[in-house]
Design a protein around this motif. Sequence first.
Motif, short mmCIF file in Angstrom:
data_model
loop_
_atom_site.label_atom_id
_atom_site.label_comp_id
_atom_site.label_asym_id
_atom_site.label_seq_id
_atom_site.Cartn_x
_atom_site.Cartn_y
_atom_site.Cartn_z
N MET A 1 1.10 15.74 -1.27
CA MET A 1 0.13 14.62 -0.90
C MET A 1 0.78 13.89 0.21
N GLU A 2 -0.09 13.37 1.08
CA GLU A 2 0.19 12.72 2.15
C GLU A 2 -0.16 11.17 1.88
N GLY A 3 0.58 9.96 2.03
CA GLY A 3 0.19 8.74 1.81
C GLY A 3 0.94 7.71 2.62
N ILE A 4 0.54 6.31 2.72
CA ILE A 4 1.01 5.44 3.65
C ILE A 4 1.99 4.54 2.59
N LEU A 5 3.04 4.19 3.06
CA LEU A 5 4.07 3.58 2.23
C LEU A 5 3.55 1.89 2.38
N LEU A 6 3.44 1.44 1.36
CA LEU A 6 2.77 -0.07 1.37
C LEU A 6 4.09 -1.27 1.26
N ARG A 7 5.02 -0.68 0.47
CA ARG A 7 6.15 -1.62 0.22
C ARG A 7 7.18 -1.09 -0.33
N TYR A 9 10.87 -2.10 -2.71
CA TYR A 9 11.58 -2.95 -3.58
C TYR A 9 12.26 -2.63 -4.48
N GLY A 10 13.62 -2.80 -4.53
CA GLY A 10 14.62 -2.44 -5.76
C GLY A 10 14.72 -0.94 -5.85
N GLY A 11 14.71 -0.35 -4.70
CA GLY A 11 14.75 1.10 -4.86
C GLY A 11 13.54 1.83 -5.15
N PHE A 12 12.26 1.36 -5.19
CA PHE A 12 11.18 1.93 -5.34
C PHE A 12 10.46 1.86 -4.25
N TYR A 13 9.54 2.78 -3.91
CA TYR A 13 8.72 2.84 -2.76
C TYR A 13 7.35 3.01 -3.40
N TYR A 14 6.29 2.14 -2.82
CA TYR A 14 5.01 2.22 -3.30
C TYR A 14 4.17 2.83 -2.40
N VAL A 15 3.41 3.83 -2.55
CA VAL A 15 2.81 4.71 -1.72
C VAL A 15 1.26 4.66 -2.01
N GLU A 16 0.49 4.53 -1.28
CA GLU A 16 -0.98 4.70 -1.51
C GLU A 16 -1.48 6.15 -1.07
N SER A 17 -1.78 6.84 -1.77
CA SER A 17 -2.63 8.16 -1.68
C SER A 17 -3.70 8.54 -2.48
N GLU A 18 -4.70 9.15 -1.95
CA GLU A 18 -5.87 9.58 -2.57
C GLU A 18 -6.23 8.43 -3.48
N GLY A 19 -6.21 7.22 -3.00
CA GLY A 19 -7.17 6.14 -3.84
C GLY A 19 -6.27 5.62 -4.78
N ARG A 20 -5.30 5.76 -4.69
CA ARG A 20 -4.36 5.08 -5.92
C ARG A 20 -2.90 4.68 -5.36
N VAL A 21 -2.15 3.69 -6.26
CA VAL A 21 -0.75 3.72 -5.52
C VAL A 21 0.00 4.17 -6.39
N TRP A 22 1.24 5.12 -5.88
CA TRP A 22 2.27 5.88 -6.63
C TRP A 22 3.63 5.05 -6.45
N THR A 23 4.28 5.02 -7.59
CA THR A 23 5.52 4.42 -7.79
C THR A 23 6.44 5.60 -7.11
N VAL A 42 4.22 9.21 4.81
CA VAL A 42 5.00 10.10 4.07
C VAL A 42 4.36 11.12 3.17
N GLU A 43 5.19 12.05 2.85
CA GLU A 43 4.79 13.34 2.15
C GLU A 43 5.34 13.12 0.42
N ILE A 44 4.20 12.90 -0.58
CA ILE A 44 5.09 12.74 -1.79
C ILE A 44 4.74 13.83 -2.71
N VAL A 45 5.47 14.16 -3.70
CA VAL A 45 5.04 15.02 -5.02
C VAL A 45 5.04 14.36 -6.21
N PRO A 46 3.76 14.57 -6.85
CA PRO A 46 3.61 13.82 -8.01
C PRO A 46 4.46 14.27 -9.30
N LEU A 47 4.93 13.50 -9.89
CA LEU A 47 5.91 13.72 -10.90
C LEU A 47 5.36 13.45 -12.57
#
Length: 288
Positions: A1-7, A9-23, A42-47
């Motif tokens: 999945m492709e998404g945009i990095l919103l922020r 913090y503390g080693g976590f990256y919050y990415v908006e993709s397909e209408g939701r925010v992924w940690t 970025v490119e992300i893989v859901p876990l």
Amino acid sequence: MEGILLRRYGGFYYVESEGRVWTCRLRGRFRREADLLPGDWVEIVPLGTGEGVIEGVKPRRTLLERPAVANVEQAIIVFALSTPPPDLELLDRLLFLSSVKDIRAVIVWNKADVGREEYLDLPTVYREIGYQVLIASARTGQGVERLKELLTGRLSTFAGPSGVGKSSLLNAIYPEFNLRTGEVSAKSGRGRHTTRHAELIRLPGGGWVADTPGFSRLDLPPMDHLEVAAHFPEMEPFIGRCRFNSCLHRGEPGCTVAAAVEAGNIAGHRYEHYLNFLDEVIARERSY
């Protein structure tokens, strides 16, 4: 999945993709190499539910070092017509950097409802140079709808010193954001920082805006000193018309830029800042 990095913090990256925010976290080797910024695609893989891992990053179209945001299309440069007093050299640095980075710049003069007489001609000065200028008041709503139109559908960053009302303007456009705001210190005349980390905020009408920490100092990037004048649009009609092809417009005989300053066709403070920036760039060149 492709998404945009919103922020991040503390080693976590919050990415908006397909209408939701992924940690998300970073994958293995990529963790040591990546220096991701808000705005990166970025490119992300859901876990699992709402969680994922970042596997890669797309090439950046633009990069701002301060405020640190990637892929910005538009810089909303906010200064106040009252307090804190406008730092015109910082304003010109932001405009200069936007030009160097090929990012559209919009100057927003906030606090028009309490504007001081000595600053009221500044919007006209910059509009006549050719910059897009908006006069606004977060308190009364002046200019808020026009600013909303400019933000829609773009990735924008707000830039400017603390206390000028960047978060207040965003709250006026979208009250549901409820961003932290701060008053200008009566003792120092400067704003208090209310935004601690750069982050992207999704706009209801489409697009994103970066809410970033304020700042009072901004260094120029490494560049060829012969390119400095090209980022002052009011100098463009005079470049190439000086007596000497190598003219740097700082006192050489037959300089058309200096003559334009004397004639009032180029604002004195802008020319002074050009000379400051030129000296800064030359000093950096010599240090390498």
